[in-house]
Design a protein around this motif. Structure first.
Motif, PDB file in Angstrom:
ATOM      1  N   GLY A 103       6.746   0.286   0.158  1.00  0.00           N
ATOM      2  CA  GLY A 103       6.183  -0.079  -1.127  1.00  0.00           C
ATOM      3  C   GLY A 103       5.521  -1.445  -1.122  1.00  0.00           C
ATOM      4  N   HIS A 104       6.005  -2.328  -0.244  1.00  0.00           N
ATOM      5  CA  HIS A 104       5.417  -3.662  -0.140  1.00  0.00           C
ATOM      6  C   HIS A 104       4.021  -3.585   0.471  1.00  0.00           C
ATOM      7  CE1 HIS A 104       5.230  -7.988   0.415  1.00  0.00           C
ATOM      8  NE2 HIS A 104       4.914  -7.801   1.684  1.00  0.00           N
ATOM      9  N   LEU A 105       3.776  -2.610   1.331  1.00  0.00           N
ATOM     10  CA  LEU A 105       2.479  -2.463   1.989  1.00  0.00           C
ATOM     11  C   LEU A 105       1.504  -1.623   1.173  1.00  0.00           C
ATOM     12  CD1 LEU A 105       3.781  -1.685   5.591  1.00  0.00           C
ATOM     13  CD2 LEU A 105       3.109  -3.902   4.680  1.00  0.00           C
ATOM     14  N   LEU A 106       2.004  -0.904   0.168  1.00  0.00           N
ATOM     15  CA  LEU A 106       1.172   0.053  -0.554  1.00  0.00           C
ATOM     16  C   LEU A 106      -0.026  -0.584  -1.260  1.00  0.00           C
ATOM     17  CD1 LEU A 106       0.771   2.989  -1.334  1.00  0.00           C
ATOM     18  CD2 LEU A 106       2.309   2.643  -3.274  1.00  0.00           C
ATOM     19  N   PRO A 107       0.145  -1.700  -2.021  1.00  0.00           N
ATOM     20  CA  PRO A 107      -1.035  -2.269  -2.702  1.00  0.00           C
ATOM     21  C   PRO A 107      -2.152  -2.675  -1.748  1.00  0.00           C
ATOM     22  CG  PRO A 107       0.998  -3.175  -3.617  1.00  0.00           C
ATOM     23  CD  PRO A 107       1.376  -2.418  -2.383  1.00  0.00           C
ATOM     24  N   ALA A 108      -1.802  -3.280  -0.602  1.00  0.00           N
ATOM     25  CA  ALA A 108      -2.822  -3.685   0.363  1.00  0.00           C
ATOM     26  C   ALA A 108      -3.533  -2.464   0.940  1.00  0.00           C
ATOM     27  CB  ALA A 108      -2.197  -4.515   1.480  1.00  0.00           C
ATOM     28  N   PHE A 109      -2.765  -1.378   1.195  1.00  0.00           N
ATOM     29  CA  PHE A 109      -3.368  -0.151   1.736  1.00  0.00           C
ATOM     30  C   PHE A 109      -4.314   0.472   0.716  1.00  0.00           C
ATOM     31  CE2 PHE A 109      -3.541   4.356   2.759  1.00  0.00           C
ATOM     32  CZ  PHE A 109      -3.711   4.336   4.133  1.00  0.00           C
ATOM     33  N   GLN A 110      -3.904   0.487  -0.565  1.00  0.00           N
ATOM     34  CA  GLN A 110      -4.759   1.052  -1.606  1.00  0.00           C
ATOM     35  C   GLN A 110      -6.056   0.260  -1.744  1.00  0.00           C
ATOM     36  OE1 GLN A 110      -1.721   0.909  -4.684  1.00  0.00           O
ATOM     37  NE2 GLN A 110      -1.664   3.143  -4.790  1.00  0.00           N
ATOM     38  N   GLN A 111      -5.974  -1.070  -1.543  1.00  0.00           N
ATOM     39  CA  GLN A 111      -7.188  -1.875  -1.603  1.00  0.00           C
ATOM     40  C   GLN A 111      -8.117  -1.548  -0.441  1.00  0.00           C
ATOM     41  OE1 GLN A 111      -8.248  -4.063  -4.058  1.00  0.00           O
ATOM     42  NE2 GLN A 111     -10.113  -3.855  -2.845  1.00  0.00           N
ATOM     43  N   LYS A 112      -7.536  -1.288   0.744  1.00  0.00           N
ATOM     44  CA  LYS A 112      -8.360  -0.904   1.894  1.00  0.00           C
ATOM     45  C   LYS A 112      -9.059   0.438   1.635  1.00  0.00           C
ATOM     46  CE  LYS A 112      -5.613  -3.356   5.392  1.00  0.00           C
ATOM     47  NZ  LYS A 112      -4.752  -3.201   6.576  1.00  0.00           N
ATOM     48  N   VAL A 113      -8.369   1.355   0.955  1.00  0.00           N
ATOM     49  CA  VAL A 113      -8.977   2.642   0.611  1.00  0.00           C
ATOM     50  C   VAL A 113     -10.187   2.414  -0.294  1.00  0.00           C
ATOM     51  CG1 VAL A 113      -8.635   4.816  -0.629  1.00  0.00           C
ATOM     52  CG2 VAL A 113      -6.857   3.963   0.906  1.00  0.00           C
ATOM     53  N   GLU A 114     -10.043   1.529  -1.283  1.00  0.00           N
ATOM     54  CA  GLU A 114     -11.170   1.249  -2.178  1.00  0.00           C
ATOM     55  C   GLU A 114     -12.302   0.541  -1.440  1.00  0.00           C
ATOM     56  OE1 GLU A 114     -10.364  -0.516  -5.897  1.00  0.00           O
ATOM     57  OE2 GLU A 114      -9.085   1.134  -6.577  1.00  0.00           O
ATOM     58  N   ASP A 115     -11.966  -0.297  -0.461  1.00  0.00           N
ATOM     59  CA  ASP A 115     -13.008  -0.938   0.344  1.00  0.00           C
ATOM     60  C   ASP A 115     -13.809   0.116   1.109  1.00  0.00           C
ATOM     61  OD1 ASP A 115     -12.137  -3.380  -0.570  1.00  0.00           O
ATOM     62  OD2 ASP A 115     -10.954  -3.848   1.222  1.00  0.00           O
ATOM     63  N   CYS A 116     -13.114   1.141   1.614  1.00  0.00           N
ATOM     64  CA  CYS A 116     -13.808   2.223   2.322  1.00  0.00           C
ATOM     65  C   CYS A 116     -14.677   3.029   1.355  1.00  0.00           C
ATOM     66  CB  CYS A 116     -12.798   3.138   3.012  1.00  0.00           C
ATOM     67  SG  CYS A 116     -11.893   2.364   4.380  1.00  0.00           S
ATOM     68  N   LEU A 117     -14.184   3.267   0.144  1.00  0.00           N
ATOM     69  CA  LEU A 117     -14.985   3.968  -0.853  1.00  0.00           C
ATOM     70  C   LEU A 117     -16.240   3.177  -1.200  1.00  0.00           C
ATOM     71  CD1 LEU A 117     -12.305   5.322  -3.373  1.00  0.00           C
ATOM     72  CD2 LEU A 117     -13.800   6.674  -1.915  1.00  0.00           C
ATOM     73  N   ALA A 118     -16.109   1.847  -1.253  1.00  0.00           N
ATOM     74  CA  ALA A 118     -17.255   1.005  -1.604  1.00  0.00           C
ATOM     75  C   ALA A 118     -18.365   1.096  -0.562  1.00  0.00           C
ATOM     76  CB  ALA A 118     -16.802  -0.445  -1.777  1.00  0.00           C
ATOM     77  N   MET A 119     -18.007   1.395   0.705  1.00  0.00           N
ATOM     78  CA  MET A 119     -19.003   1.460   1.775  1.00  0.00           C
ATOM     79  C   MET A 119     -19.772   2.777   1.763  1.00  0.00           C
ATOM     80  SD  MET A 119     -17.185  -0.393   5.042  1.00  0.00           S
ATOM     81  CE  MET A 119     -15.798   0.746   5.071  1.00  0.00           C
ATOM     82  N   ALA A 120     -19.262   3.794   1.061  1.00  0.00           N
ATOM     83  CA  ALA A 120     -19.930   5.089   1.008  1.00  0.00           C
ATOM     84  C   ALA A 120     -21.116   5.023   0.047  1.00  0.00           C
ATOM     85  CB  ALA A 120     -18.956   6.177   0.564  1.00  0.00           C
ATOM     86  N   GLU A 121     -22.009   5.999   0.153  1.00  0.00           N
ATOM     87  CA  GLU A 121     -23.147   6.063  -0.766  1.00  0.00           C
ATOM     88  C   GLU A 121     -22.634   6.310  -2.182  1.00  0.00           C
ATOM     89  OE1 GLU A 121     -27.176   8.746  -1.474  1.00  0.00           O
ATOM     90  OE2 GLU A 121     -26.027   8.917   0.383  1.00  0.00           O
TER      91      GLU A 121
END
Length: 223
Positions: free
Chosen positions: A123-141
């Protein structure tokens, strides 16, 4: 006579527009670009036309000009895929590196007892992982639109929010990279165009829950 020439010209324009925008091969090409596959060339098809070759990192694929089916060339898969969403699901289940075995701890010397290091909970790692997911979404068209849609759904549905958290938790436990989780979100949002007359929140939530189930099944198969 002029009206016949005009009709033929309009027909040719209509055929050109259909081939350029609505032909299944072009639809697959646009879908591939959304998922960060880059066109690297074209090769003649024995039945006519030219197949499209695409690559992403160390992976290669080909779109069949006749059928619009997608062939994964590296890693090579014997059967074609219906589209690139099916390719991404296959890669998520079969092309994820296995977790490395944990090293065996060396016993401490007598008289020098060492306190065990605290282990950070998932659970401590979850917020950082979710932010990385959004960073990947931001790179998509259309990345910002994808993120805005995700935030709107999270604000409007606790079930969608819980499904996203469960998906990221499963990905953390199974060492699935954030890019693959972002792909699952893209797949869920892409399916909304077919949700006429249905509850879109329920549809996209069910898609995320199905992705979580796929990851858990992969974890059980590796156990």
């Amino acid at each position: 006579m002029m009206w016949l020439v005009g009709a033929i010209l309009l027909l040719m324009i209509a055929v050109f527009l259909w081939m350029a925008f609505f032909h299944r091969v072009q639809a697959m090409s646009r879908q591939a670009q959304l998922l960060n596959w880059l066109e690297i060339g074209r090769v003649s098809n024995p039945a006519g036309g030219k197949d499209i070759l695409l690559a992403r990192n160390e992976r290669n694929s080909r779109i069949d000009w006749r059928t619009g089916e997608v062939w994964l060339l590296k890693p090579r898969v014997a059967e074609p895929f219906a589209d690139y969403l099916a390719v991404e699901r296959w890669l998520a289940l079969h092309d994820t590196p296995l977790p490395q075995p944990e090293p065996v701890p060396v016993p401490a010397a007598e008289g020098l007892a060492e306190e065990p290091e605290p282990v950070a909970p998932e659970g401590h790692l979850l917020p950082a992982f979710q932010q990385k997911v959004e960073d990947c979404l931001a790179m998509a068209e259309g990345g910002q639109d994808l993120i805005d849609t995700k935030h709107a759904f999270e604000a409007g549905s606790s079930a969608f929010l819980d499904a996203g958290a469960a998906l990221c938790t499963a990905a953390l436990e199974c060492s699935v990279p954030p890019m693959m989780v972002a792909t699952f979100y893209v797949s869920a949002f892409a399916a909304l165009s077919d949700a006429a007359g249905e509850d879109k929140l329920d549809r996209v939530t069910a898609s995320l829950q199905a992705a979580t189930k796929q990851i858990r099944m992969m974890q059980q198969a590796q156990a």
